[in-house]
Design a protein around this motif. Structure first.
Motif, PDB file in Angstrom:
ATOM      1  N   THR A  27      -4.656  -5.069   8.289  1.00  0.00           N
ATOM      2  CA  THR A  27      -5.517  -5.816   7.388  1.00  0.00           C
ATOM      3  C   THR A  27      -5.698  -5.237   6.098  1.00  0.00           C
ATOM      4  O   THR A  27      -6.330  -4.134   6.255  1.00  0.00           O
ATOM      5  CB  THR A  27      -6.982  -5.997   8.033  1.00  0.00           C
ATOM      6  OG1 THR A  27      -6.829  -6.594   9.575  1.00  0.00           O
ATOM      7  CG2 THR A  27      -7.741  -7.176   7.295  1.00  0.00           C
ATOM      8  N   TRP A  28      -5.191  -6.004   5.211  1.00  0.00           N
ATOM      9  CA  TRP A  28      -5.413  -5.260   3.796  1.00  0.00           C
ATOM     10  C   TRP A  28      -6.630  -5.710   3.132  1.00  0.00           C
ATOM     11  O   TRP A  28      -6.831  -6.857   3.136  1.00  0.00           O
ATOM     12  CB  TRP A  28      -4.179  -5.828   2.819  1.00  0.00           C
ATOM     13  CG  TRP A  28      -2.674  -5.142   3.486  1.00  0.00           C
ATOM     14  CD1 TRP A  28      -2.059  -5.762   4.330  1.00  0.00           C
ATOM     15  CD2 TRP A  28      -2.344  -3.975   2.918  1.00  0.00           C
ATOM     16  NE1 TRP A  28      -0.838  -4.947   4.439  1.00  0.00           N
ATOM     17  CE2 TRP A  28      -1.089  -3.870   3.720  1.00  0.00           C
ATOM     18  CE3 TRP A  28      -2.725  -2.815   2.104  1.00  0.00           C
ATOM     19  CZ2 TRP A  28      -0.452  -2.577   3.564  1.00  0.00           C
ATOM     20  CZ3 TRP A  28      -1.914  -1.835   2.045  1.00  0.00           C
ATOM     21  CH2 TRP A  28      -0.744  -1.790   2.862  1.00  0.00           C
ATOM     22  N   HIS A  29      -7.281  -4.925   2.370  1.00  0.00           N
ATOM     23  CA  HIS A  29      -8.699  -5.380   1.508  1.00  0.00           C
ATOM     24  C   HIS A  29      -8.215  -4.678  -0.072  1.00  0.00           C
ATOM     25  O   HIS A  29      -7.741  -3.591  -0.224  1.00  0.00           O
ATOM     26  CB  HIS A  29      -9.518  -4.130   2.240  1.00  0.00           C
ATOM     27  CG  HIS A  29     -10.058  -4.592   3.599  1.00  0.00           C
ATOM     28  ND1 HIS A  29     -10.597  -5.663   4.152  1.00  0.00           N
ATOM     29  CD2 HIS A  29      -9.512  -3.852   4.840  1.00  0.00           C
ATOM     30  CE1 HIS A  29     -10.358  -5.453   5.443  1.00  0.00           C
ATOM     31  NE2 HIS A  29      -9.996  -4.546   5.948  1.00  0.00           N
ATOM     32  N   LYS A  30      -8.593  -5.709  -0.656  1.00  0.00           N
ATOM     33  CA  LYS A  30      -8.383  -5.382  -2.241  1.00  0.00           C
ATOM     34  C   LYS A  30      -9.519  -4.651  -2.658  1.00  0.00           C
ATOM     35  O   LYS A  30     -10.824  -4.747  -2.053  1.00  0.00           O
ATOM     36  CB  LYS A  30      -8.602  -6.724  -2.933  1.00  0.00           C
ATOM     37  CG  LYS A  30      -7.932  -6.709  -4.249  1.00  0.00           C
ATOM     38  CD  LYS A  30      -8.239  -7.713  -5.050  1.00  0.00           C
ATOM     39  CE  LYS A  30      -6.826  -8.817  -4.824  1.00  0.00           C
ATOM     40  NZ  LYS A  30      -6.840  -9.856  -5.744  1.00  0.00           N
ATOM     41  N   SER A  31      -9.569  -3.619  -3.822  1.00  0.00           N
ATOM     42  CA  SER A  31     -10.628  -3.211  -4.194  1.00  0.00           C
ATOM     43  C   SER A  31     -11.621  -3.703  -4.770  1.00  0.00           C
ATOM     44  O   SER A  31     -11.655  -4.883  -5.229  1.00  0.00           O
ATOM     45  CB  SER A  31      -9.911  -2.086  -5.407  1.00  0.00           C
ATOM     46  OG  SER A  31     -11.127  -1.348  -6.070  1.00  0.00           O
ATOM     47  N   THR A  32     -13.009  -3.170  -4.424  1.00  0.00           N
ATOM     48  CA  THR A  32     -14.028  -4.008  -4.928  1.00  0.00           C
ATOM     49  C   THR A  32     -14.113  -4.159  -6.370  1.00  0.00           C
ATOM     50  O   THR A  32     -15.057  -4.811  -6.843  1.00  0.00           O
ATOM     51  CB  THR A  32     -15.464  -3.327  -4.310  1.00  0.00           C
ATOM     52  OG1 THR A  32     -15.476  -2.015  -4.601  1.00  0.00           O
ATOM     53  CG2 THR A  32     -15.501  -3.603  -2.982  1.00  0.00           C
ATOM     54  N   TYR A  33     -13.502  -3.344  -7.102  1.00  0.00           N
ATOM     55  CA  TYR A  33     -13.326  -3.315  -8.514  1.00  0.00           C
ATOM     56  C   TYR A  33     -12.610  -4.328  -9.132  1.00  0.00           C
ATOM     57  O   TYR A  33     -12.437  -4.477 -10.272  1.00  0.00           O
ATOM     58  CB  TYR A  33     -12.998  -1.920  -8.956  1.00  0.00           C
ATOM     59  CG  TYR A  33     -14.117  -0.742  -8.852  1.00  0.00           C
ATOM     60  CD1 TYR A  33     -15.413  -0.643  -9.680  1.00  0.00           C
ATOM     61  CD2 TYR A  33     -14.165  -0.024  -7.603  1.00  0.00           C
ATOM     62  CE1 TYR A  33     -16.401   0.110  -9.391  1.00  0.00           C
ATOM     63  CE2 TYR A  33     -15.126   0.897  -7.404  1.00  0.00           C
ATOM     64  CZ  TYR A  33     -16.027   1.091  -8.382  1.00  0.00           C
ATOM     65  OH  TYR A  33     -17.241   1.917  -8.062  1.00  0.00           O
ATOM     66  N   SER A  34     -11.841  -4.998  -8.270  1.00  0.00           N
ATOM     67  CA  SER A  34     -10.950  -5.880  -8.708  1.00  0.00           C
ATOM     68  C   SER A  34     -11.474  -7.212  -9.003  1.00  0.00           C
ATOM     69  O   SER A  34     -12.479  -7.891  -8.384  1.00  0.00           O
ATOM     70  CB  SER A  34      -9.586  -6.109  -7.666  1.00  0.00           C
ATOM     71  OG  SER A  34      -9.071  -4.718  -7.556  1.00  0.00           O
ATOM     72  N   SER A  35     -10.866  -8.013  -9.820  1.00  0.00           N
ATOM     73  CA  SER A  35     -11.517  -9.407 -10.205  1.00  0.00           C
ATOM     74  C   SER A  35     -10.337 -10.424  -9.307  1.00  0.00           C
ATOM     75  O   SER A  35      -9.516 -10.172  -8.865  1.00  0.00           O
ATOM     76  CB  SER A  35     -11.760  -9.575 -11.499  1.00  0.00           C
ATOM     77  OG  SER A  35     -10.315 -10.021 -12.271  1.00  0.00           O
ATOM     78  N   ASP A  36     -10.936 -11.427  -9.418  1.00  0.00           N
ATOM     79  CA  ASP A  36     -10.087 -12.762  -8.826  1.00  0.00           C
ATOM     80  C   ASP A  36      -9.023 -13.166  -9.687  1.00  0.00           C
ATOM     81  O   ASP A  36      -8.083 -14.189  -9.686  1.00  0.00           O
ATOM     82  CB  ASP A  36     -10.749 -13.935  -8.425  1.00  0.00           C
ATOM     83  CG  ASP A  36     -11.689 -13.565  -7.402  1.00  0.00           C
ATOM     84  OD1 ASP A  36     -11.495 -12.581  -6.575  1.00  0.00           O
ATOM     85  OD2 ASP A  36     -13.107 -14.110  -7.000  1.00  0.00           O
ATOM     86  N   GLN A  37      -8.934 -12.332 -11.203  1.00  0.00           N
ATOM     87  CA  GLN A  37      -8.044 -12.991 -12.097  1.00  0.00           C
ATOM     88  C   GLN A  37      -6.626 -12.476 -12.133  1.00  0.00           C
ATOM     89  O   GLN A  37      -5.757 -12.610 -12.831  1.00  0.00           O
ATOM     90  CB  GLN A  37      -8.537 -12.422 -13.625  1.00  0.00           C
ATOM     91  CG  GLN A  37      -9.925 -12.793 -13.699  1.00  0.00           C
ATOM     92  CD  GLN A  37     -10.431 -14.285 -13.486  1.00  0.00           C
ATOM     93  OE1 GLN A  37      -9.410 -15.134 -13.927  1.00  0.00           O
ATOM     94  NE2 GLN A  37     -11.333 -14.579 -13.001  1.00  0.00           N
TER      95      GLN A  37
END
Length: 80
Positions: A27-37
């Motif tokens: 299960t891959w999780h994106k960094s919480t510092y990343s935006s949806d852009q």
């Protein structure tokens, strides 16, 4: 999360003929510092003996795999 959303991988001991083999999922999780852009970010998948890291912009490129101790050291250094 449904099983369709997981990234499935076949065991390296499996042959191309589809004989007895196992698959495992990350299960891959994106960094919480990343935006949806879609800007620069990383994704992380945690397994019992390894932490997998990849670039979310190009998931086909090889990623980085660290043992949990190395990951902990990296996170502690980055937070410092």
């Amino acid at each position: 999360m449904s099983t369709a959303e997981l990234a499935w991988f076949k065991s390296s001991y499996s042959s191309a003929q589809g004989d007895s083999c196992i698959e495992f999922a990350l299960t891959w999780h994106k960094s919480t510092y990343s935006s949806d852009q879609g800007d620069n970010c990383i994704e992380v998948a945690v397994a019992p003996i390894a932490i997998h890291i990849r670039d979310s912009k190009d998931r086909t490129r090889p990623g980085l795999t660290l043992d949990p101790a190395a990951w902990s050291s990296f996170v502690a250094h980055a937070a410092g």
